[in-house]
Design an enzyme around this catalytic site. Structure first.
Site, PDB file in Angstrom:
ATOM      1  N   GLU A 110      -5.396 -24.859 -22.506  1.00 12.91           N
ATOM      2  CA  GLU A 110      -5.294 -25.891 -23.537  1.00 12.91           C
ATOM      3  C   GLU A 110      -4.605 -27.139 -22.994  1.00 12.91           C
ATOM      4  OE1 GLU A 110      -4.373 -21.941 -25.733  1.00 12.91           O
ATOM      5  OE2 GLU A 110      -4.362 -22.721 -23.680  1.00 12.91           O
TER       6      GLU A 110
ATOM      7  N   ALA B   5     -19.645   9.025   4.035  1.00  9.32           N
ATOM      8  CA  ALA B   5     -19.521   8.977   5.494  1.00  9.32           C
ATOM      9  C   ALA B   5     -20.205  10.200   6.085  1.00  9.32           C
ATOM     10  CB  ALA B   5     -18.060   8.939   5.923  1.00  9.32           C
TER      11      ALA B   5
ATOM     12  N   SER C 208     -18.899   5.432   8.622  1.00  8.63           N
ATOM     13  CA  SER C 208     -19.321   4.907   7.321  1.00  8.63           C
ATOM     14  C   SER C 208     -19.793   3.457   7.369  1.00  8.63           C
ATOM     15  CB  SER C 208     -18.163   5.023   6.317  1.00  8.63           C
ATOM     16  OG  SER C 208     -17.051   4.254   6.746  1.00  8.63           O
TER      17      SER C 208
ATOM     18  N   LEU D  32      -8.896  -5.504   3.366  1.00 10.47           N
ATOM     19  CA  LEU D  32      -8.901  -5.621   1.908  1.00 10.47           C
ATOM     20  C   LEU D  32      -8.739  -7.074   1.458  1.00 10.47           C
ATOM     21  CD1 LEU D  32      -6.694  -2.514   1.018  1.00 10.47           C
ATOM     22  CD2 LEU D  32      -9.184  -2.635   1.252  1.00 10.47           C
TER      23      LEU D  32
ATOM     24  N   GLU E 282     -10.791   1.132  -4.116  1.00  5.77           N
ATOM     25  CA  GLU E 282     -11.794   1.408  -3.083  1.00  5.77           C
ATOM     26  C   GLU E 282     -11.380   2.612  -2.247  1.00  5.77           C
ATOM     27  OE1 GLU E 282     -13.129  -1.951  -0.782  1.00  5.77           O
ATOM     28  OE2 GLU E 282     -12.593  -3.365  -2.357  1.00  5.77           O
TER      29      GLU E 282
ATOM     30  N   HIS F  12      -1.604 -23.763 -18.799  1.00  2.00           N
ATOM     31  CA  HIS F  12      -2.598 -23.059 -19.593  1.00  2.00           C
ATOM     32  C   HIS F  12      -3.840 -23.925 -19.817  1.00  2.00           C
ATOM     33  CE1 HIS F  12       0.515 -20.109 -21.519  1.00  2.00           C
ATOM     34  NE2 HIS F  12       0.404 -19.973 -20.211  1.00  2.00           N
TER      35      HIS F  12
END
Length: 361
Positions: A54, A164, A170, A206, A293, A52
């Site tokens: 901290e 598109a 597209s 992706l 998306e 973490h």
């Protein structure tokens, strides 16, 4: 509050922001340790959620942390998990004051971290830049409270709302600057989601393609009721190297489910006709921020269900006309009052494109 509290919390928030898309299911937390007006250490929660913020900051500060003030963007944890509680680490280091932006809604922490600090005579002030901290960790906070991840719907359209041409062409409606910004958005989300139609039509990777980027890659999600996805796709070929999660119905052929599991994908059965059920399945995986998306049908189903937390619209200076494919399919709503309405919160020019951010009204 002290005069410089907002200044140092803003610095902690900047560090926390660097953890977006890297720490799920944990929150993106920043910590700054200040003594006599000087920064002793600044850190964020590490990739994967451990250690973490901290803990990292205290290790950097060393013994100098004794008597210092720690600025933390979220309540220090109070439970024993994979690492000891951060509140105890702050106490052991001799921190005299903790300034925090938000209380953690996690039932294992909520208020207990503050209570332990005060019991050890550590001064605690909370609520500094709370709104900014809430916006930063909206995904984590929403998941803890509802079981749903924060959902951003991204659309890249022509001036007349088309994604598109009639034939499906597209690439590329928007320009290079817009595409670079999209990849930055992917890097700051835990997952990228598309529907089966987009997976079949575009064969997307992706992934994150940013020069010099070496951080974690988002989980790639496809919603496909019957898993009728091409087996020679780039997702199939790379599932062992970058995580792929497929959401399908229970009726999806067993052989097809087995094929994808053997290819390295995770196959999860849920009611894909229910956007809420699909997102809850993703929330159960610990995903806090999902970037959608998908095509027009997936966009319409999410909007109709009221599940879109943020709409990000890339608009190109291009007209495709009525024969082009619409960005959002039919919503099936009768009156104007029933249709989802959004309020613009920012707009930006990206060369020949416009980027606008919208939130539900």
């Amino acid at each position: 509050m002290q005069p410089d509290d907002a200044r140092w919390m803003a610095l902690a928030l900047r560090y926390a922001h660097r953890g977006l898309g890297r720490v799920a299911p944990n929150p993106a937390v920043g910590c700054v340790i200040i003594k006599n007006g000087r920064v002793l250490a600044a850190a964020r929660t590490a990739d994967g959620g451990r250690p973490h913020a901290e803990t990292v900051a205290l290790a950097k500060a060393g013994v100098a942390a004794h008597g210092a003030t720690a600025y933390v963007t979220l309540e220090p944890c109070a439970h024993i998990g994979k690492t000891p509680p951060c509140c105890e680490a702050l106490i052991a280091a001799g921190i005299k004051r903790v300034v925090c932006a938000l209380q953690d809604p996690d039932s294992r922490v909520s208020g207990q971290g503050f209570a332990k600090l005060r019991a050890a005579n550590v001064a605690v002030d909370k609520g500094v830049l709370a709104a900014e901290a809430f916006a930063l960790n909206a995904g984590y906070l929403k998941l803890r409270r509802t079981g749903l991840p924060w959902l951003t719907l991204k659309l890249a359209t022509s001036l007349d709302g088309r994604i598109a041409t009639q034939s499906g062409e597209s690439r590329w409606i928007t320009g290079p600057m817009a595409r670079t910004r999209l990849h930055l958005m992917r890097a700051q989300n835990d997952a990228v989601m598309v529907g089966a139609g987009t997976a079949r039509a575009d064969d997307p990777m992706l992934d994150v393609r940013l020069q010099g980027y070496g951080g974690p890659l988002p989980v790639r999600i496809v919603i496909s009721a019957a898993l009728n996805l091409p087996r020679d796709s780039r997702l199939a070929k790379t599932a062992r190297f970058q995580r792929v999660v497929l959401l399908c119905d229970e009726t999806a052929p067993a052989e097809t489910q087995s094929y994808w599991r053997n290819a390295g994908a995770e196959v999860i059965q849920c009611n894909t006709a229910s956007p809420d059920a699909a997102l809850r399945a993703l929330g159960a995986l610990g995903l806090t921020r999902v970037l959608c998306e998908g095509g027009g049908h997936l966009a319409a189903s999410l909007l109709r269900a009221g599940l879109v937390d943020r709409l990000v619209l890339f608009t190109a200076g291009l007209a495709l006309g009525a024969t082009g494919l619409p960005a959002i399919a039919a919503l099936g709503l009768a009156s104007l009052a029933e249709h989802p309405r959004f309020q613009m919160i920012s707009t930006e020019n990206l060369a020949d494109d416009v980027l606008s951010h919208w939130q539900p009204v």
